[in-house]
Enzyme design. Structure first.
Site, PDB file in Angstrom:
ATOM      1  N   GLY A 255       0.563  -1.443  -0.007  1.00 30.59           N
ATOM      2  CA  GLY A 255       0.247   0.020  -0.342  1.00 30.59           C
ATOM      3  C   GLY A 255       1.011   0.875  -0.041  1.00 30.59           C
ATOM      4  O   GLY A 255       0.856   2.747  -0.746  1.00 30.59           O
ATOM      5  N   ASP A 256       2.096   1.406   0.544  1.00 34.70           N
ATOM      6  CA  ASP A 256       2.970   2.933   0.673  1.00 34.70           C
ATOM      7  C   ASP A 256       3.211   2.515  -0.732  1.00 34.70           C
ATOM      8  O   ASP A 256       3.906   3.760  -1.169  1.00 34.70           O
ATOM      9  CB  ASP A 256       3.887   2.046   1.629  1.00 34.70           C
ATOM     10  CG  ASP A 256       3.242   1.658   3.372  1.00 34.70           C
ATOM     11  OD1 ASP A 256       2.909   2.421   3.133  1.00 34.70           O
ATOM     12  OD2 ASP A 256       3.887   1.707   4.551  1.00 34.70           O
TER      13      ASP A 256
HETATM   14  P1  ADP Z   1      -2.254  -2.562   1.640  1.00 34.79           P
HETATM   15  O1  ADP Z   1      -1.288  -2.785   1.723  1.00 34.79           O
HETATM   16  O2  ADP Z   1      -2.717  -1.098   1.671  1.00 34.79           O
HETATM   17  O3  ADP Z   1      -3.566  -3.738   2.695  1.00 34.79           O
HETATM   18  P2  ADP Z   1      -3.169  -3.503  -1.188  1.00 34.79           P
HETATM   19  O4  ADP Z   1      -2.359  -4.909   0.186  1.00 34.79           O
HETATM   20  O5  ADP Z   1      -4.451  -3.689  -1.224  1.00 34.79           O
HETATM   21  O6  ADP Z   1      -2.539  -2.743   0.492  1.00 34.79           O
HETATM   22  O7  ADP Z   1      -2.139  -3.298  -1.869  1.00 34.79           O
HETATM   23  C1  ADP Z   1      -1.625  -2.446  -2.460  1.00 34.79           C
HETATM   24  C2  ADP Z   1      -1.235  -2.477  -4.454  1.00 34.79           C
HETATM   25  O8  ADP Z   1      -0.585  -3.227  -3.858  1.00 34.79           O
HETATM   26  C3  ADP Z   1      -2.670  -3.744  -5.105  1.00 34.79           C
HETATM   27  O9  ADP Z   1      -4.140  -2.273  -5.064  1.00 34.79           O
HETATM   28  C4  ADP Z   1      -2.657  -4.141  -6.253  1.00 34.79           C
HETATM   29  O10 ADP Z   1      -2.072  -3.701  -6.940  1.00 34.79           O
HETATM   30  C5  ADP Z   1      -0.292  -4.956  -5.539  1.00 34.79           C
HETATM   31  N1  ADP Z   1      -1.173  -6.101  -4.751  1.00 34.79           N
HETATM   32  C6  ADP Z   1      -0.801  -6.479  -3.393  1.00 34.79           C
HETATM   33  N2  ADP Z   1      -1.174  -7.862  -2.904  1.00 34.79           N
HETATM   34  C7  ADP Z   1      -1.020  -8.261  -4.236  1.00 34.79           C
HETATM   35  C8  ADP Z   1      -1.262  -9.318  -4.808  1.00 34.79           C
HETATM   36  N3  ADP Z   1      -1.537 -11.165  -4.045  1.00 34.79           N
HETATM   37  N4  ADP Z   1      -1.304  -9.550  -6.259  1.00 34.79           N
HETATM   38  C9  ADP Z   1      -0.914  -9.030  -6.510  1.00 34.79           C
HETATM   39  N5  ADP Z   1      -0.822  -7.574  -6.578  1.00 34.79           N
HETATM   40  C10 ADP Z   1      -0.821  -6.991  -4.874  1.00 34.79           C
END
Ligand code: ADP
Length: 312
Positions: A255-256
């Protein structure tokens, strides 16, 4: 220049252990200690993108000095405000495929530090080189829950846009206030917290939720959906971002990394589509690495092309 804000930074310590034994001694040989906190993860990714970035926030004690030195060693400019309290350690014990975390709360900020940081921040925002501000993470004890609203008020005074990534009371307070960030990036858990009920990843449901008055006057709301990409609202336009399947190593900090992509894209006046691609590619690239707030840009172009943006 991009200004990043980390109000409660940390020295992140990682202890890899074959086995974690409770109630006895665990010895660890390979220790890594890096500057941490969400805003510093954003900063590191921006630096890797070759964007001009300066990190600010509150820092204190020997660990604070350590963070500043480590940032300078990696060529990251910083202009933190010194506090009397001690910057914290955050420990992650990596064992048997698990991650057990011990997070110190951090220092309590005094009233005068709280007031004086706002003056320090205003000087940085006022600087004509500062084009955009990215604020990430939680507020340390001693600062009122409306502190980010005050900071956004200062940014508004100088017409500088803000990308805000925080959660809980601090975010609710910002949404209630008149000063608005240009972008917020909640994940579904944070969005659920905001509206007080469970949120699914269904685009139609998300569209209805983001039309709520609560989000009025926030130009961009980008809901990150992990492996499901993202759902975004830009003024009255809605987008679903689909991402390709990747091999995930460590999604902490994705997310960062996404926030770094959003900020960098706004800084270079990118189109909606480029902004969404850049944000999601960087999130993915972070998830593909062991380190937090680190991306290997070799796969950037390939993933950038594979992302699908659907207008809804
Ligand atoms: P946070 O860390 O704030 O919870 P996310 O887990 O939604 O944020 O991750 C941010 C972005 O990173 C997602 O919108 C996606 O583009 C990418 N991402 C994170 N995890 C995955 C994954 N398992 N597969 C593909 N893309 C991912």
């Amino acid at each position: 220049m991009i200004l990043t804000v980390t109000m409660n930074p940390s020295v992140d310590i990682s202890y890899p252990l074959e086995e974690f034994n409770l109630d006895t001694v665990n010895r660890v040989a390979k220790v890594s200690k890096t500057p941490g906190g969400k805003g510093l993860n954003v900063t590191r990714v921006l630096k890797q993108l070759d964007d001009e970035v300066v990190a600010t926030g509150l820092i204190g004690g020997a660990l604070g000095t350590d963070i500043k030195e480590k940032l300078l060693q990696t060529g990251i400019k910083n202009d933190f405000f010194e506090i009397s309290g001690e910057t914290r350690n955050c420990i992650a014990i990596l064992h048997e495929g698990n991650q057990t975390e011990i997070l110190e709360k951090g220092p309590t900020i005094t009233k005068s530090e709280s007031e004086n940081f706002l003056k320090h921040f205003e000087e940085l925002v006022k600087n004509e080189n500062t084009k955009i501000i990215a604020i990430s993470g939680s507020l340390p004890d001693g600062l009122e829950t409306n502190y980010y609203s005050k900071m956004i008020g200062i940014c508004e005074k100088y017409e500088k846009p803000v990308v805000l990534d925080c959660s809980g009371k601090a975010l609710i307070e910002v949404l209630k206030n008149n000063y608005k960030p240009k972008v917020i990036k909640p994940n579904t858990e944070e969005l659920s917290q905001l509206i007080g009920k469970d949120v699914s990843k269904n685009p139609n449901e998300l569209k209805e939720i983001l039309k709520d008055k609560l989000f009025e006057k926030i130009e961009w709301i980008i809901v990150s959906l992990g492996a499901d990409g993202a759902f975004a609202k830009h003024n009255d336009k809605f987008y679903k971002v689909n991402v390709p399947k990747i091999e995930v190593v460590n999604p902490v900090g994705s997310g960062d990394s996404t926030v770094a992509g959003i900020t960098s894209a706004i800084h270079e006046n990118a189109s909606d589509e480029t902004l969404l691609r850049k944000a999601n590619v960087l999130g993915m690239l972070n998830a593909m690495e062991k380190l937090t707030g680190f991306v290997n840009l070799d796969k950037y172009e390939e993933l950038f092309k594979k992302i699908e943006i659907i207008n809804l």
